[in-house]
Scaffold this active site. Sequence first.
Site, mmCIF file in Angstrom:
data_model
loop_
_atom_site.group_PDB
_atom_site.id
_atom_site.type_symbol
_atom_site.label_atom_id
_atom_site.label_comp_id
_atom_site.label_asym_id
_atom_site.label_seq_id
_atom_site.Cartn_x
_atom_site.Cartn_y
_atom_site.Cartn_z
ATOM 1 N N HIS A 65 0.827 -1.215 0.000
ATOM 2 C CA HIS A 65 0.000 0.000 0.000
ATOM 3 C C HIS A 65 0.860 1.263 0.000
ATOM 4 C CE1 HIS A 65 -4.145 -1.702 0.495
ATOM 5 N NE2 HIS A 65 -3.418 -2.749 0.820
ATOM 6 N N THR A 66 2.077 1.131 -0.449
ATOM 7 C CA THR A 66 2.942 2.299 -0.608
ATOM 8 C C THR A 66 2.857 2.837 -2.036
ATOM 9 O OG1 THR A 66 4.702 0.703 -0.966
ATOM 10 C CG2 THR A 66 4.639 1.778 1.182
ATOM 11 N N GLY A 115 -3.806 -13.041 -5.541
ATOM 12 C CA GLY A 115 -2.992 -11.864 -5.232
ATOM 13 C C GLY A 115 -1.607 -11.958 -5.874
ATOM 14 N N ASP A 163 2.276 -3.842 -10.203
ATOM 15 C CA ASP A 163 2.142 -5.189 -10.746
ATOM 16 C C ASP A 163 2.594 -5.277 -12.203
ATOM 17 O OD1 ASP A 163 1.087 -5.626 -8.283
ATOM 18 O OD2 ASP A 163 -0.999 -5.614 -8.941
HETATM 19 P P1 ADP Z 1 -5.273 -11.714 -9.507
HETATM 20 O O1 ADP Z 1 -4.830 -11.411 -8.125
HETATM 21 O O2 ADP Z 1 -4.955 -13.134 -9.859
HETATM 22 O O3 ADP Z 1 -4.790 -10.743 -10.508
HETATM 23 P P2 ADP Z 1 -7.807 -10.633 -10.293
HETATM 24 O O4 ADP Z 1 -9.160 -10.822 -9.754
HETATM 25 O O5 ADP Z 1 -7.229 -9.281 -10.384
HETATM 26 O O6 ADP Z 1 -6.865 -11.618 -9.472
HETATM 27 O O7 ADP Z 1 -7.732 -11.206 -11.770
HETATM 28 C C1 ADP Z 1 -8.248 -12.484 -12.073
HETATM 29 C C2 ADP Z 1 -8.995 -12.410 -13.385
HETATM 30 O O8 ADP Z 1 -8.045 -12.291 -14.466
HETATM 31 C C3 ADP Z 1 -9.773 -13.657 -13.716
HETATM 32 O O9 ADP Z 1 -11.054 -13.621 -13.128
HETATM 33 C C4 ADP Z 1 -9.848 -13.588 -15.236
HETATM 34 O O10 ADP Z 1 -10.839 -12.675 -15.643
HETATM 35 C C5 ADP Z 1 -8.498 -12.998 -15.597
HETATM 36 N N1 ADP Z 1 -7.513 -14.048 -15.912
HETATM 37 C C6 ADP Z 1 -6.370 -14.323 -15.258
HETATM 38 N N2 ADP Z 1 -5.707 -15.332 -15.853
HETATM 39 C C7 ADP Z 1 -6.453 -15.714 -16.911
HETATM 40 C C8 ADP Z 1 -6.315 -16.707 -17.941
HETATM 41 N N3 ADP Z 1 -5.261 -17.511 -17.977
HETATM 42 N N4 ADP Z 1 -7.296 -16.792 -18.861
HETATM 43 C C9 ADP Z 1 -8.351 -15.970 -18.840
HETATM 44 N N5 ADP Z 1 -8.544 -15.024 -17.916
HETATM 45 C C10 ADP Z 1 -7.608 -14.892 -16.951
#
Ligand code: ADP
Length: 384
Positions: free
Chosen positions: A39-40, A125, A173
């Site tokens: 959170h920085t 995460g 990220d």
């Molecule tokens: P994270 O912490 O993993 O980034 P998020 O909720 O921000 O969690 O992102 C997850 C979302 O990213 C999934 O619900 C999907 O929509 C998308 N996603 C991640 N990897 C894939 C993949 N290999 N194929 C399709 N969608 C993906």
Amino acid sequence: MMTDTDVAARAAAAFSDRFEGAPDGLWAAPGRVNLIGEHTDYNDGFVLPFALPERVVAAAARTDAGWSACSEFTDETVRFDDVSPGAVTGWGAYVAGVVWALREAGFDVPPARLAIASDVPVGAGLSSSHALECAVLTALIDLGELDLPLEDRPRLVQRSENGYVGAPTGIMDQSASLRCRAGHALFLDCRTLEVEHIPFDVAAEGLAVLVLNSNAPHSHSDGEYGARRRSCEDAARILGVPALRDVPVDGLSDALKRLDDEVMRRRVRHVVTENQRVLDTVGLLRSGRIREIGPLLTASHASMRDDFEITVPRVDIAVEAALMAGAYGARMTGGGFGGCVLALIDADRADATTAAVTAAYDRHGFAAPTPLVAVPSPGASRLA
Ligand code: ADP
Ligand code: MG
């Protein structure tokens, strides 16, 4: 754990399956874990993430018009010509968002087909969403021979995530997924976007970073994230600084005296001390003293638990059990309210540490955590 080659082979196979023919190439972008600095980022401060071996691979080829994308996660193939915000939803928004952000930046984005495979855990995460966006971006840049220098790419992915997907994420990220190097952590100044690659070859020191997914449901995280952000921004306004980054650690007690609100004081204390912990960690790593960062990791956790109040029992229990099992330091990593815990351990203690946390979870009635040994890996690139 699957290797890069498996994921790459799966992406290529998915491409041939769904689109016929062979892809023009394969592009990969990794998930990441943040070693310290939580959170920085939105306080214009410092972070120290490193990229994981787990990555998203996009097998892609140019086509005549429009964009299509498929993922082994789902049978649905997403097709679109219109990339105005809102036109593409669901996971396809991560692909369309990158196309949109490139076009907004004035690029002539090549029409393309993309098949996605990944071994980045989703929703843990570890930033599977940014790995997806960064793999798509890297593929489109190469396919279209677009002139977008590496240092400008994270901002573009941030624009995609903020402006298209609608997630108010910071700059860490994408920077990690795009810019990390093997055997190094990425010291990122979130204000200037300057980076320094800090040696972090844990294996060479007989150490390992164990990442345990708590599997805690983090349903409240969005609202709480917004609340923390507002609290920090309000505090900066009251203190008359552009961002909390501008409060040095030796000016902290003076700053706290100027804040009436007890909760706000604790939020500020977390951010200011966390920035200093990043700087101290970098200092130790620059002189090769990897083991000695342990107490800073553990102090970061205490600060997130007590001052920033973003931990949950499952991550607190994991940190405590890992420390009891002999970890040099341990902390929750990521935005909070669940997600993963990381522990700096002797390389031969991964199984024992996982077992200790699993036993503690068992006593509390929680399902076992999912372990992953996080090896500092390179950022996004073309594989073939
Ligand atoms: P994270 O912490 O993993 O980034 P998020 O909720 O921000 O969690 O992102 C997850 C979302 O990213 C999934 O619900 C999907 O929509 C998308 N996603 C991640 N990897 C894939 C993949 N290999 N194929 C399709 N969608 C993906
Ligand atoms: Mg994400």
